[in-house]
Design a protein around this motif. Sequence first.
Motif, PDB file in Angstrom:
ATOM      1  N   ARG A  11      53.272  28.001  35.935  1.00 32.03           N
ATOM      2  CA  ARG A  11      54.353  27.837  34.957  1.00 32.03           C
ATOM      3  C   ARG A  11      54.611  26.376  34.610  1.00 32.03           C
ATOM      4  N   VAL A  12      54.797  25.548  35.612  1.00 33.11           N
ATOM      5  CA  VAL A  12      55.224  24.169  35.358  1.00 33.11           C
ATOM      6  C   VAL A  12      54.040  23.279  34.992  1.00 33.11           C
ATOM      7  N   VAL A  45      52.221  17.486  38.431  1.00 33.85           N
ATOM      8  CA  VAL A  45      53.101  17.826  37.311  1.00 33.85           C
ATOM      9  C   VAL A  45      53.558  16.563  36.596  1.00 33.85           C
ATOM     10  N   ARG A  46      53.988  15.573  37.344  1.00 34.39           N
ATOM     11  CA  ARG A  46      54.511  14.369  36.675  1.00 34.39           C
ATOM     12  C   ARG A  46      53.400  13.589  35.981  1.00 34.39           C
ATOM     13  N   VAL A  47      52.199  13.550  36.546  1.00 30.54           N
ATOM     14  CA  VAL A  47      51.087  12.889  35.868  1.00 30.54           C
ATOM     15  C   VAL A  47      50.721  13.646  34.594  1.00 30.54           C
ATOM     16  N   PRO A 268      60.004  18.874  34.486  1.00 26.36           N
ATOM     17  CA  PRO A 268      58.659  18.298  34.548  1.00 26.36           C
ATOM     18  C   PRO A 268      58.419  17.111  33.634  1.00 26.36           C
ATOM     19  N   LYS A 269      59.224  16.952  32.578  1.00 27.99           N
ATOM     20  CA  LYS A 269      58.951  15.921  31.582  1.00 27.99           C
ATOM     21  C   LYS A 269      59.939  14.755  31.621  1.00 27.99           C
ATOM     22  N   THR A 270      60.746  14.694  32.664  1.00 31.48           N
ATOM     23  CA  THR A 270      61.808  13.695  32.785  1.00 31.48           C
ATOM     24  C   THR A 270      61.397  12.571  33.731  1.00 31.48           C
ATOM     25  N   THR A 271      61.823  11.341  33.424  1.00 33.69           N
ATOM     26  CA  THR A 271      61.652  10.255  34.379  1.00 33.69           C
ATOM     27  C   THR A 271      62.594  10.499  35.560  1.00 33.69           C
ATOM     28  N   GLY A 294      56.194  13.197  42.758  1.00 35.18           N
ATOM     29  CA  GLY A 294      56.994  13.546  41.591  1.00 35.18           C
ATOM     30  C   GLY A 294      57.842  12.421  41.029  1.00 35.18           C
ATOM     31  N   ILE A 295      58.064  11.361  41.804  1.00 37.43           N
ATOM     32  CA  ILE A 295      58.877  10.243  41.345  1.00 37.43           C
ATOM     33  C   ILE A 295      58.066   9.368  40.382  1.00 37.43           C
TER      34      ILE A 295
END
Length: 332
Positions: A11-12, A45-47, A268-271, A294-295
Motif C-alpha cells: 500500500r505505502v 518508503v521515504r526514498v 509517506p510523502k512528508t518531510t 524514515g527520517i
Amino acid sequence: MTDILTTARDRVLATGRGLDHDQLMQILDLPDDRIPDLLALAHEVRVRWCGEEIEMEGIVSIKTGGCPEDCHFCSQSGLFESPVRSAKLDIAQLVEQARQTRKTGATEFCIVAAVKGPDENLMSQVEQAVGEIYANVEGVDVAVSIGILTPAQVDRLKAVGVHRYNHNLETAASYFPQVVTTHTWEERRETMQLVRDAGIEVCCGGIIGMGESPEQRVEFALQLADLDPDEVPLNFLDPRPGTPFGHMDVMDGKDALRAVGMFRLAMPKTTLRFAGGRELTLGDLGVEQGMLGGINGVIVGNYLTTLGRPAEQDMDMVDRLRLPIKVLSRSV
C-alpha cells in the motif's frame, strides 16, 4: 492474516497511500525483533516518495521564556518554576545566527518566539528580521514560529517571503487537554489551515512520550496526515525540571523507533524531521537507525531550551551514512 509489513509494502511503498488506524496500531504492536524490518521499509518508503536528500535546519528564539501559556512540557512558560528566564535577540543577532547556521550546511533557518500569538511589536520585528536575513545570508530559507495567527498576520508573513510556518498540534486532540489548558487544539489546527490556504509551507508536528496511549499516538499521526503538512518535526519528551511533566520517564527507545516507522507509514510523502529529545531517547545509535528508518530532516545544533548535539556531529553522521544534503535551489 497478511503480515502488516507486507500490507504496508503493497500500500505505502507501491502507491504512496498511508496506512489506516488499525494498520498503524499493528505497526506499534510489532515485536522488538521486527523493528529492523520496519525501519528498512520506512527508509524505502521515504526514498521512493521523498527522495534521498536530508534537509538540515537551524532554529533560534527571538523571545525565550515568559510565555503566558501552560504547555505542561515547556520550561518557557511563565507559570512554572522552571529555570528558563526571559531573553530577547535583536535583528543583528538574528542575522548572525542565520549566517552561522548556513555555515553548518543547513538551508532552513527558523525564527521562534515563546508567545501565544504575536503582538504588533513582534510582528514588525519578525518582518524586519526576515527581510534582513534574505538580504544578507545567501542560500537559506526563512521559517517562522510565533504562535496562533490571524488571517491578516498570515498575509503579512507571506508578503515578506516566509517560506514555512511552524505551529505544532503537539499531540492528539483527545489528549491535548492533559497537556495544555490555556488554549485549544482547534485553535492550533485553525492557524495551520490559514497558513496552508495562504500558500506558505506547513510545518506541524509535536511531542511523543508525554503519557499518551499508543491509540492516541496513532490518532495524532492521522490528524497530522489529514492536515497534509510539508514537514512534521518529531520531538520526544525531554522532561524539564519545574514543569508538570518534569517527573515523567524518558520514552523507551524501541517504542520511539516504532513510532518513527509508524509516522513514516502514515505520511509517506512528508518531510519527517528529528527534533528535540532524540539524543536523550535514542542515543547516537538509535538516531542513526532513525536516519535510515524514515527520517529525512534534522534540526542541527541546540533546541529552544535544551541542548542538542554539535552541528558538526550531525553533519558527520549524515556524511557517514552517505545521505545527500538538500541544496536550496530557489532564488529569494
